[in-house]
Scaffold this motif. Structure first.
Motif, PDB file in Angstrom:
ATOM      1  N   MET A 191      44.963  44.532  27.059  1.00 12.14           N
ATOM      2  CA  MET A 191      45.216  43.615  28.365  1.00 12.14           C
ATOM      3  C   MET A 191      45.836  44.257  29.406  1.00 12.14           C
ATOM      4  O   MET A 191      45.814  44.095  30.477  1.00 12.14           O
ATOM      5  CB  MET A 191      45.812  42.415  27.726  1.00 12.14           C
ATOM      6  CG  MET A 191      46.464  41.713  28.716  1.00 12.14           C
ATOM      7  SD  MET A 191      45.611  40.227  29.086  1.00 12.14           S
ATOM      8  CE  MET A 191      46.707  39.210  30.150  1.00 12.14           C
ATOM      9  N   GLU A 192      47.134  45.125  28.737  1.00 13.07           N
ATOM     10  CA  GLU A 192      47.885  45.537  29.907  1.00 13.07           C
ATOM     11  C   GLU A 192      47.039  46.831  30.586  1.00 13.07           C
ATOM     12  O   GLU A 192      47.368  47.034  31.891  1.00 13.07           O
ATOM     13  CB  GLU A 192      49.053  46.486  29.130  1.00 13.07           C
ATOM     14  CG  GLU A 192      49.980  45.431  28.510  1.00 13.07           C
ATOM     15  CD  GLU A 192      51.212  45.952  27.954  1.00 13.07           C
ATOM     16  OE1 GLU A 192      51.278  47.272  27.746  1.00 13.07           O
ATOM     17  OE2 GLU A 192      51.911  45.184  27.347  1.00 13.07           O
ATOM     18  N   ASP A 193      46.076  47.461  30.063  1.00  9.23           N
ATOM     19  CA  ASP A 193      45.134  48.515  30.838  1.00  9.23           C
ATOM     20  C   ASP A 193      44.526  47.699  31.822  1.00  9.23           C
ATOM     21  O   ASP A 193      44.213  48.234  32.809  1.00  9.23           O
ATOM     22  CB  ASP A 193      44.376  49.041  29.868  1.00  9.23           C
ATOM     23  CG  ASP A 193      45.109  50.099  29.045  1.00  9.23           C
ATOM     24  OD1 ASP A 193      46.186  50.758  29.506  1.00  9.23           O
ATOM     25  OD2 ASP A 193      44.391  50.688  27.940  1.00  9.23           O
ATOM     26  N   ARG A 194      44.047  46.449  31.521  1.00  7.30           N
ATOM     27  CA  ARG A 194      43.174  45.853  32.412  1.00  7.30           C
ATOM     28  C   ARG A 194      43.912  45.379  33.683  1.00  7.30           C
ATOM     29  O   ARG A 194      43.468  45.441  34.699  1.00  7.30           O
ATOM     30  CB  ARG A 194      42.652  44.345  31.556  1.00  7.30           C
ATOM     31  CG  ARG A 194      41.974  43.599  32.399  1.00  7.30           C
ATOM     32  CD  ARG A 194      40.633  44.351  32.594  1.00  7.30           C
ATOM     33  NE  ARG A 194      39.520  43.105  33.177  1.00  7.30           N
ATOM     34  CZ  ARG A 194      38.801  43.527  34.274  1.00  7.30           C
ATOM     35  NH1 ARG A 194      39.211  44.353  35.028  1.00  7.30           N
ATOM     36  NH2 ARG A 194      37.992  42.507  34.774  1.00  7.30           N
ATOM     37  N   LEU A 195      45.346  45.281  33.531  1.00  4.43           N
ATOM     38  CA  LEU A 195      46.039  44.608  34.634  1.00  4.43           C
ATOM     39  C   LEU A 195      46.396  46.073  35.448  1.00  4.43           C
ATOM     40  O   LEU A 195      46.406  45.804  36.734  1.00  4.43           O
ATOM     41  CB  LEU A 195      47.120  44.067  34.274  1.00  4.43           C
ATOM     42  CG  LEU A 195      47.033  42.699  33.417  1.00  4.43           C
ATOM     43  CD1 LEU A 195      48.433  42.121  33.154  1.00  4.43           C
ATOM     44  CD2 LEU A 195      46.647  41.586  34.408  1.00  4.43           C
ATOM     45  N   LEU A 196      46.161  47.218  34.985  1.00 10.04           N
ATOM     46  CA  LEU A 196      46.772  48.256  35.678  1.00 10.04           C
ATOM     47  C   LEU A 196      45.362  48.855  36.415  1.00 10.04           C
ATOM     48  O   LEU A 196      45.704  49.189  37.536  1.00 10.04           O
ATOM     49  CB  LEU A 196      47.157  49.553  34.643  1.00 10.04           C
ATOM     50  CG  LEU A 196      48.628  49.216  34.102  1.00 10.04           C
ATOM     51  CD1 LEU A 196      48.826  50.438  33.043  1.00 10.04           C
ATOM     52  CD2 LEU A 196      49.790  49.363  35.247  1.00 10.04           C
ATOM     53  N   TYR A 197      44.355  48.806  35.598  1.00  7.52           N
ATOM     54  CA  TYR A 197      43.258  49.472  36.421  1.00  7.52           C
ATOM     55  C   TYR A 197      42.199  48.673  37.203  1.00  7.52           C
ATOM     56  O   TYR A 197      41.304  48.999  37.831  1.00  7.52           O
ATOM     57  CB  TYR A 197      42.578  50.277  35.040  1.00  7.52           C
ATOM     58  CG  TYR A 197      43.296  51.477  34.521  1.00  7.52           C
ATOM     59  CD1 TYR A 197      43.790  52.391  35.593  1.00  7.52           C
ATOM     60  CD2 TYR A 197      43.803  51.259  33.372  1.00  7.52           C
ATOM     61  CE1 TYR A 197      44.883  53.273  34.782  1.00  7.52           C
ATOM     62  CE2 TYR A 197      44.800  52.186  32.818  1.00  7.52           C
ATOM     63  CZ  TYR A 197      45.198  53.328  33.794  1.00  7.52           C
ATOM     64  OH  TYR A 197      46.019  54.160  33.340  1.00  7.52           O
ATOM     65  N   HIS A 198      42.197  47.481  36.505  1.00  6.70           N
ATOM     66  CA  HIS A 198      41.069  46.415  37.470  1.00  6.70           C
ATOM     67  C   HIS A 198      42.173  45.031  37.595  1.00  6.70           C
ATOM     68  O   HIS A 198      41.544  44.184  36.762  1.00  6.70           O
ATOM     69  CB  HIS A 198      39.822  46.337  36.841  1.00  6.70           C
ATOM     70  CG  HIS A 198      38.835  45.540  37.585  1.00  6.70           C
ATOM     71  ND1 HIS A 198      38.253  46.087  38.954  1.00  6.70           N
ATOM     72  CD2 HIS A 198      38.381  44.298  37.539  1.00  6.70           C
ATOM     73  CE1 HIS A 198      37.696  45.261  39.332  1.00  6.70           C
ATOM     74  NE2 HIS A 198      37.610  44.158  38.602  1.00  6.70           N
ATOM     75  N   PRO A 199      42.831  44.923  38.045  1.00  6.28           N
ATOM     76  CA  PRO A 199      43.766  43.559  38.080  1.00  6.28           C
ATOM     77  C   PRO A 199      42.778  42.559  38.733  1.00  6.28           C
ATOM     78  O   PRO A 199      42.160  42.425  39.528  1.00  6.28           O
ATOM     79  CB  PRO A 199      45.111  44.074  38.986  1.00  6.28           C
ATOM     80  CG  PRO A 199      44.839  45.258  39.837  1.00  6.28           C
ATOM     81  CD  PRO A 199      43.459  45.698  39.189  1.00  6.28           C
ATOM     82  N   LEU A 200      43.161  41.384  37.781  1.00  7.56           N
ATOM     83  CA  LEU A 200      42.528  40.180  38.089  1.00  7.56           C
ATOM     84  C   LEU A 200      43.570  39.028  38.004  1.00  7.56           C
ATOM     85  O   LEU A 200      44.679  39.204  37.584  1.00  7.56           O
ATOM     86  CB  LEU A 200      41.279  39.934  37.240  1.00  7.56           C
ATOM     87  CG  LEU A 200      39.993  40.720  37.102  1.00  7.56           C
ATOM     88  CD1 LEU A 200      39.303  40.452  35.964  1.00  7.56           C
ATOM     89  CD2 LEU A 200      39.525  40.622  38.578  1.00  7.56           C
ATOM     90  N   SER A 201      43.116  38.026  38.511  1.00  9.03           N
ATOM     91  CA  SER A 201      43.953  36.842  38.323  1.00  9.03           C
ATOM     92  C   SER A 201      44.261  36.170  36.917  1.00  9.03           C
ATOM     93  O   SER A 201      43.164  36.624  36.066  1.00  9.03           O
ATOM     94  CB  SER A 201      43.605  35.510  39.176  1.00  9.03           C
ATOM     95  OG  SER A 201      42.297  35.076  38.564  1.00  9.03           O
ATOM     96  N   ARG A 202      45.085  35.597  36.536  1.00  8.68           N
ATOM     97  CA  ARG A 202      45.244  34.879  35.178  1.00  8.68           C
ATOM     98  C   ARG A 202      44.029  34.027  34.935  1.00  8.68           C
ATOM     99  O   ARG A 202      43.604  34.151  33.660  1.00  8.68           O
ATOM    100  CB  ARG A 202      46.444  33.833  35.152  1.00  8.68           C
ATOM    101  CG  ARG A 202      47.822  34.524  35.018  1.00  8.68           C
ATOM    102  CD  ARG A 202      48.920  33.504  35.192  1.00  8.68           C
ATOM    103  NE  ARG A 202      48.876  32.674  34.159  1.00  8.68           N
ATOM    104  CZ  ARG A 202      49.383  32.596  32.940  1.00  8.68           C
ATOM    105  NH1 ARG A 202      50.107  33.486  32.518  1.00  8.68           N
ATOM    106  NH2 ARG A 202      49.218  31.324  31.994  1.00  8.68           N
ATOM    107  N   ARG A 203      43.581  33.352  35.781  1.00  6.17           N
ATOM    108  CA  ARG A 203      42.371  32.427  35.633  1.00  6.17           C
ATOM    109  C   ARG A 203      41.097  33.416  35.175  1.00  6.17           C
ATOM    110  O   ARG A 203      40.285  33.025  34.307  1.00  6.17           O
ATOM    111  CB  ARG A 203      42.046  31.702  36.665  1.00  6.17           C
ATOM    112  CG  ARG A 203      40.743  30.754  36.679  1.00  6.17           C
ATOM    113  CD  ARG A 203      40.758  29.716  37.832  1.00  6.17           C
ATOM    114  NE  ARG A 203      40.455  30.727  39.264  1.00  6.17           N
ATOM    115  CZ  ARG A 203      40.447  30.410  40.228  1.00  6.17           C
ATOM    116  NH1 ARG A 203      40.344  29.075  40.506  1.00  6.17           N
ATOM    117  NH2 ARG A 203      40.287  31.216  41.266  1.00  6.17           N
ATOM    118  N   ALA A 204      40.920  34.571  35.872  1.00  7.07           N
ATOM    119  CA  ALA A 204      39.688  35.252  35.569  1.00  7.07           C
ATOM    120  C   ALA A 204      39.959  35.999  34.195  1.00  7.07           C
ATOM    121  O   ALA A 204      38.951  36.085  33.544  1.00  7.07           O
ATOM    122  CB  ALA A 204      39.634  36.342  36.798  1.00  7.07           C
TER     123      ALA A 204
END
Length: 99
Positions: free
Chosen positions: A1-14
């Motif tokens: 999850m943290e990698d996802r936010l670093l490399y392709h950030p999306l909104s909470r809903r997405a």
């Protein structure tokens, strides 16, 4: 999850939608999002993404910059109202700096 936010950030809903599509229980998703991705972090992330896009489009007209920045945020799942508010703030900052 943290990698996802670093490399392709999306909104909470997405992020929530992606995790649900992978079959993760809603309760687990809620716990993970509350722990790793609080609402304040989402707003901060949206601002960072908007600032980067707004700066990259500096050679365009104001309308083009606005539309592209809002579009960038909404494609990443951020609410339109949030995107418009952030862009409005960036426009105000830019006009004060140009002054």
């Amino acid at each position: 999850m943290e990698d996802r936010l670093l490399y392709h950030p999306l909104s909470r809903r997405a992020v929530q939608r992606e995790l649900a599509e992978k079959g993760i229980a809603a309760e687990t998703i809620g716990q993970v999002l509350d722990a790793l991705y609080p609402v304040a972090k989402e707003k901060q992330l949206a601002l960072q993404l908007a600032q980067a896009r707004y700066e990259r489009t500096s050679g365009l007209t104001q309308l083009q910059r606005t539309r592209r920045t809002i579009g960038h945020l909404t494609r990443r799942g951020f609410p339109v109202a949030m995107a418009k508010g952030i862009v409005r703030m960036l426009e105000n900052q830019a006009s004060k700096e140009d002054g």
